[in-house]
Design a protein around this motif. Structure first.
Motif, short mmCIF file in Angstrom:
data_model
loop_
_atom_site.label_atom_id
_atom_site.label_comp_id
_atom_site.label_asym_id
_atom_site.label_seq_id
_atom_site.Cartn_x
_atom_site.Cartn_y
_atom_site.Cartn_z
N ASP A 182 0.85 -1.20 0.00
CA ASP A 182 0.00 0.00 0.00
C ASP A 182 0.88 1.25 0.00
O ASP A 182 2.02 1.21 0.47
CB ASP A 182 -0.84 -0.03 1.28
N ASP A 183 0.35 2.35 -0.52
CA ASP A 183 1.07 3.64 -0.52
C ASP A 183 2.45 3.48 -1.14
O ASP A 183 3.42 4.10 -0.69
CB ASP A 183 1.21 4.19 0.91
N PHE A 184 2.54 2.66 -2.18
CA PHE A 184 3.84 2.35 -2.78
C PHE A 184 4.54 3.62 -3.27
O PHE A 184 3.94 4.45 -3.93
CB PHE A 184 3.67 1.37 -3.95
N ILE A 204 -0.11 2.14 -6.09
CA ILE A 204 0.54 3.44 -6.26
C ILE A 204 -0.09 4.46 -5.32
O ILE A 204 -1.31 4.65 -5.33
CB ILE A 204 0.37 3.96 -7.71
N ASP A 205 0.72 5.13 -4.52
CA ASP A 205 0.18 6.11 -3.59
C ASP A 205 -0.47 7.27 -4.33
O ASP A 205 -0.04 7.67 -5.41
CB ASP A 205 1.29 6.65 -2.68
N ARG A 206 -1.50 7.84 -3.71
CA ARG A 206 -2.26 8.87 -4.41
C ARG A 206 -1.46 10.14 -4.66
O ARG A 206 -1.83 10.96 -5.50
CB ARG A 206 -3.58 9.16 -3.70
N SER A 207 -0.35 10.34 -3.93
CA SER A 207 0.48 11.53 -4.18
C SER A 207 1.07 11.52 -5.59
O SER A 207 1.37 12.57 -6.16
CB SER A 207 1.59 11.63 -3.13
N ALA A 238 -3.88 1.88 -8.90
CA ALA A 238 -3.68 3.28 -8.53
C ALA A 238 -4.74 3.69 -7.53
O ALA A 238 -5.92 3.38 -7.69
CB ALA A 238 -3.76 4.16 -9.77
N GLU A 239 -4.33 4.41 -6.47
CA GLU A 239 -5.32 4.89 -5.49
C GLU A 239 -5.47 6.40 -5.61
O GLU A 239 -4.61 7.08 -6.17
CB GLU A 239 -4.93 4.49 -4.06
N GLY A 240 -6.59 6.91 -5.13
CA GLY A 240 -6.82 8.36 -5.13
C GLY A 240 -7.09 8.94 -6.51
O GLY A 240 -6.79 10.10 -6.76
#
Ligand code: C2E
Ligand code: MG
Ligand code: MG
Ligand code: MG
Length: 280
Positions: A182-184, A204-207, A238-240
């Motif tokens: 998570d939050d890779f 993939i972290d949302r940043s 992908a997140e976010g």
């Protein structure tokens, strides 16, 4: 309160530190009580294929509706639960409730393929994760592929932790349970752990997603993650993802799946049921 902070100041605490300690002690008590009387709720956020829109699963996100304070966000209470050790019981409760919910959905003919559950490092290092997963799969009749465990790079910061976490994760992975980072891309670990850890997915972290459509640098980084995931045969999520423009870039680059407000917000079980009908 003035007197109390005065005393604490004499011991070397600032008024703010004293207040933070008090808040933490209060929250720990409330967490214990909420855990004992079933005061937590699960929300679910769908994950879909970027190529054909198919629903692949949902992430389970813990919610704490506090009787006096309203909804307390996980970013506020998870760190406290980790510090006081309650996270082990809390994460165990989430896993149990999530798989039972998924089994009920399957019994109702709602064929959501899988759920992703977040685990804090202490849950991986203490106790009976394998036993719990095996017992739940046996009790519910769900296949191992119906569960993905999300862990963060924080786990790999400490080499001793890292070694202790690999064992249970390897065994579960060998059974067919998914393991996701998570939050890779936001942690401090080196990429070496990708070779040691028995993972099946990178998230993939949302940043990296936030300005993906505007910043060529972010596009290059995500393209590199796609290459890495392909080469290591890992699923890439992908997140976010909030906009169609972001989803479009991810699709072009070859990312497998996405999750975010642009698709659906995290929602209670009944709302997810309505959202899924017609889509499965
Ligand atoms: P996470 O696992 O990275 O979860 C994704 C977070 O991003 C969730 O926040 C989700 O609501 C939020 N999110 C989803 N889509 C979007 C979007 O399009 N834009 C933006 N800005 N945010 C989006 P949430 O639910 O507040 O959870 C925060 C973190 O708390 C999670 O981050 C996870 O690390 C932790 N957490 C949540 N539930 C659990 C749990 O059951 N156990 C443990 N150990 N940690 C949990
Ligand atoms: Mg997560
Ligand atoms: Mg995440
Ligand atoms: Mg994140």
């Amino acid at each position: 309160a003035a007197k109390l902070s005065g005393r604490n100041t004499a011991r070397g605490f600032s008024a703010e530190q004293a207040q933070a300690l008090q808040e933490k002690a209060w929250m720990e008590g409330e967490l214990r009580e909420a855990l004992a009387r079933g005061g937590f709720v699960l929300h679910f956020q769908p994950q879909c294929s970027l190529q054909d829109g198919r629903v692949l699963g949902a992430e389970v996100l813990l919610r704490w509706p506090h009787p006096q304070r309203g909804l307390i966000p996980p970013d506020r209470f998870i760190p406290v639960a980790e510090e006081c050790g309650l996270i082990v019981a809390l994460d165990a409760w989430v896993l149990d409730a999530a798989l039972r919910q998924l089994a009920r959905w399957h019994a109702q003919g709602l064929a959501l393929p899988s759920l992703a559950v977040n685990l804090s490092p202490p849950r991986l290092l203490h106790g009976d994760l394998q036993d719990q997963v095996l017992r739940l799969l046996a009790q519910t009749g769900l296949p191992p592929s119906a569960l993905t465990l999300e862990v963060t790079e924080r786990l790999m910061l400490d080499e001793r932790q890292d070694r202790r976490a690999v064992e249970p994760l390897s065994q579960l992975r060998a059974l067919g349970v998914g393991v996701s980072i998570d939050d890779f891309g936001t942690g401090y670990s080196c990429l070496g752990y990708l070779r040691r850890l028995p993972i099946s997915e990178l998230k993939i972290d949302r940043s990296f997603v936030h300005e993906l459509a505007e910043r060529p640098e972010d596009r290059a980084l995500v393209a590199a993650m796609v290459t890495m995931a392909r080469g290591c045969r890992l699923q890439l999520v992908a997140e976010g993802v909030e906009t169609e423009a972001q989803a479009q870039v991810l699709r072009e680059l070859g990312c497998d799946a996405y999750q975010g407000y642009g698709l659906a917000r995290p929602m209670p079980a009944a709302e997810l049921e309505a959202w899924l009908r017609g889509r499965l």
